[in-house]
Write a protein that holds these residues in place. Structure first.
Motif, PDB file in Angstrom:
ATOM      1  N   ALA A 219      71.275  64.756   6.339  1.00  0.00           N
ATOM      2  CA  ALA A 219      71.332  64.983   7.764  1.00  0.00           C
ATOM      3  C   ALA A 219      71.368  63.449   8.106  1.00  0.00           C
ATOM      4  O   ALA A 219      72.163  63.217   9.100  1.00  0.00           O
ATOM      5  CB  ALA A 219      70.247  65.500   8.220  1.00  0.00           C
ATOM      6  N   TRP A 220      70.589  62.505   7.683  1.00  0.00           N
ATOM      7  CA  TRP A 220      70.673  61.204   8.012  1.00  0.00           C
ATOM      8  C   TRP A 220      71.961  60.365   7.590  1.00  0.00           C
ATOM      9  O   TRP A 220      72.395  59.376   8.236  1.00  0.00           O
ATOM     10  CB  TRP A 220      69.295  60.364   7.704  1.00  0.00           C
ATOM     11  N   VAL A 221      72.433  60.574   6.399  1.00  0.00           N
ATOM     12  CA  VAL A 221      73.605  60.208   6.052  1.00  0.00           C
ATOM     13  C   VAL A 221      74.715  60.791   7.082  1.00  0.00           C
ATOM     14  O   VAL A 221      75.671  59.770   7.560  1.00  0.00           O
ATOM     15  CB  VAL A 221      74.113  60.562   4.575  1.00  0.00           C
ATOM     16  N   MET A 222      74.833  61.853   7.288  1.00  0.00           N
ATOM     17  CA  MET A 222      75.897  62.251   8.188  1.00  0.00           C
ATOM     18  C   MET A 222      75.613  61.800   9.456  1.00  0.00           C
ATOM     19  O   MET A 222      76.595  61.470  10.104  1.00  0.00           O
ATOM     20  CB  MET A 222      75.800  63.941   8.348  1.00  0.00           C
ATOM     21  N   LEU A 223      74.272  61.460   9.999  1.00  0.00           N
ATOM     22  CA  LEU A 223      74.457  60.934  11.431  1.00  0.00           C
ATOM     23  C   LEU A 223      74.886  59.497  11.069  1.00  0.00           C
ATOM     24  O   LEU A 223      75.427  59.068  12.231  1.00  0.00           O
ATOM     25  CB  LEU A 223      72.760  60.826  11.727  1.00  0.00           C
ATOM     26  N   ILE A 224      74.626  58.600  10.259  1.00  0.00           N
ATOM     27  CA  ILE A 224      75.024  57.425  10.025  1.00  0.00           C
ATOM     28  C   ILE A 224      76.585  57.473  10.095  1.00  0.00           C
ATOM     29  O   ILE A 224      77.200  56.625  10.879  1.00  0.00           O
ATOM     30  CB  ILE A 224      74.565  56.698   8.904  1.00  0.00           C
ATOM     31  N   ILE A 225      77.332  58.264   9.450  1.00  0.00           N
ATOM     32  CA  ILE A 225      78.800  58.449   9.384  1.00  0.00           C
ATOM     33  C   ILE A 225      79.403  58.767  10.815  1.00  0.00           C
ATOM     34  O   ILE A 225      80.216  58.118  11.030  1.00  0.00           O
ATOM     35  CB  ILE A 225      79.156  59.642   8.186  1.00  0.00           C
ATOM     36  N   ILE A 226      78.682  59.860  11.599  1.00  0.00           N
ATOM     37  CA  ILE A 226      79.289  60.020  12.800  1.00  0.00           C
ATOM     38  C   ILE A 226      79.087  58.882  13.850  1.00  0.00           C
ATOM     39  O   ILE A 226      80.050  58.324  14.518  1.00  0.00           O
ATOM     40  CB  ILE A 226      78.421  61.262  13.205  1.00  0.00           C
ATOM     41  N   ALA A 227      77.982  58.150  13.677  1.00  0.00           N
ATOM     42  CA  ALA A 227      77.684  56.953  14.487  1.00  0.00           C
ATOM     43  C   ALA A 227      79.011  55.874  14.072  1.00  0.00           C
ATOM     44  O   ALA A 227      79.191  55.221  15.107  1.00  0.00           O
ATOM     45  CB  ALA A 227      76.272  56.435  14.182  1.00  0.00           C
ATOM     46  N   ILE A 228      79.183  55.606  12.748  1.00  0.00           N
ATOM     47  CA  ILE A 228      80.127  54.753  12.438  1.00  0.00           C
ATOM     48  C   ILE A 228      81.454  54.869  12.946  1.00  0.00           C
ATOM     49  O   ILE A 228      82.213  54.172  13.673  1.00  0.00           O
ATOM     50  CB  ILE A 228      80.204  54.644  11.008  1.00  0.00           C
ATOM     51  N   PHE A 229      81.943  56.198  13.001  1.00  0.00           N
ATOM     52  CA  PHE A 229      83.188  56.806  13.200  1.00  0.00           C
ATOM     53  C   PHE A 229      83.098  56.552  14.999  1.00  0.00           C
ATOM     54  O   PHE A 229      84.162  56.050  15.546  1.00  0.00           O
ATOM     55  CB  PHE A 229      83.555  58.345  13.086  1.00  0.00           C
ATOM     56  N   THR A 230      82.365  56.955  15.526  1.00  0.00           N
ATOM     57  CA  THR A 230      82.129  56.590  17.011  1.00  0.00           C
ATOM     58  C   THR A 230      82.191  55.318  17.577  1.00  0.00           C
ATOM     59  O   THR A 230      83.064  55.065  18.264  1.00  0.00           O
ATOM     60  CB  THR A 230      80.830  57.358  17.743  1.00  0.00           C
TER      61      THR A 230
END
Length: 331
Positions: free
Chosen positions: A302-313
């Protein structure tokens, strides 16, 4: 000259003023400064009572679960016993010893990379068509928005599974037309496309936002360009699209987040199959947490996905400096 009576009346006044010299003048009806009202403890307590539902939800249902999941991502936890601290082992295992993780990542990136632009383009085209409609526009907007209201439900996912099943409506129509049928959900090459079509079908919310942006563009711009001989296609690229870029930015960010967090279609329609061709990231995270009871590993995912979404945003926001145009922008 003043009359004699008026002159006589001024003498005692002057004499009376001279007698009162040295005395402080008495001010009648002196206004008093109002002291600022200090809120009592009862008023403060009442205010906190009104915002207490929000505060409880913020701390108990948002901040605490987020921080606790961060702690669990560094532990070995099976939902039954006590979390056991293992440090970075979950993250090392994720990136070096879990091929299914990379499969789900690949499927999710493909799904979001195709489904998000497909929904945005389709929603924009429908909004452009609705912007030209004058009569019964409200009815058309409501009918086109309905798929977004019910599209994320389990019932719609089950209906979609029946439509693309081996004996579903799609194959029945093809057979009736004399065309060959196809196992849409059983073929790894076509299963993911059924989910992409379902995602694009739920375009209502993006369409309404695009439509609101189109309604805010002054018609005088189009009238002036028509006088200059601009065609409708040229008007779209030199007027509509530049003035709609703030709305495109908002819709893009929201849809990218939804695309990476998609779960229901993969879980209900295909359950990740066949051969993990529709195993979206959130579905795999769900399996690790509630089928294998590996909550620590799922928290790390879940935290890896949070970081990925934050990077794309962040990348989308950074790139917006070059293609988003705001009203009154001096560039």
């Amino acid at each position: 000259m003043l009359p004699e009576k008026e002159v006589k009346q001024t003498v005692p006044l002057e004499s009376s003023q001279s007698k009162d010299k040295g005395k402080k003048p008495v001010r009648m009806f002196q206004p008093q400064k109002k002291k600022p009202k200090v809120k009592s403890d009862n008023q403060n307590f009442t205010g906190y009572m009104f915002i207490s539902p929000f505060l409880i939800g913020l701390f108990a249902l948002t901040l605490f679960p987020i921080l606790y999941s961060l702690y669990l991502s560094f532990t070995d936890y099976d939902l039954m016993g006590t979390p056991n601290w293992i440090g970075m082992d979950n993250y090392v295992r994720m990136f070096t010893n879990d091929p299914t993780f990379w499969t789900s990542m690949k499927v999710t990136f493909f799904y979001a990379g195709v489904a998000v632009p497909f929904r945005l383009v389709f929603a924009l085209l429908v909004a452009l068509a609705l912007n030209k409609i004058v009569e019964m526009a409200g009815l058309y907007r409501t009918l086109l928005y309905l798929p977004s209201v019910v599209g994320g439900s389990i019932a719609i996912a089950i209906m979609w599974r029946q439509l693309f099943g081996n004996e579903g409506a799609i194959n029945s129509i093809l057979a009736g037309l004399g065309l060959p049928t196809h196992p849409w959900l059983g073929d790894p090459d076509t299963a993911i496309w059924t989910l992409i079509i379902l995602y694009g079908w739920q375009f209502g919310s993006s369409m309404l936002i695009f439509l609101a942006g189109l309604r805010n563009i002054p018609k005088t711009y189009y009238e002036a360009s028509s006088v200059d001989g601009a065609s409708p296609l040229r008007q779209f690229f030199i007027i509509t699209l530049p003035l709609l870029t703030p709305v495109i930015l908002f819709n893009t960010i929201m849809q990218v987040i939804q695309g990476f967090m998609a779960f229901t279609p993969s879980f209900v329609v295909t359950n990740g199959g066949p051969v993990n061709s529709t195993l979206l990231y959130v579905l795999y995270m769900y399996e690790r947490a509630f089928e294998y009871f590996d909550m620590g590993y799922a928290s790390a995912m879940a935290w890896v996905m949070l970081i990925i979404i934050a990077i794309f945003t962040a990348l989308i926001f950074k790139s917006s400096e070059h293609w988003v145009h705001y009203e009154g922008d001096s560039k």
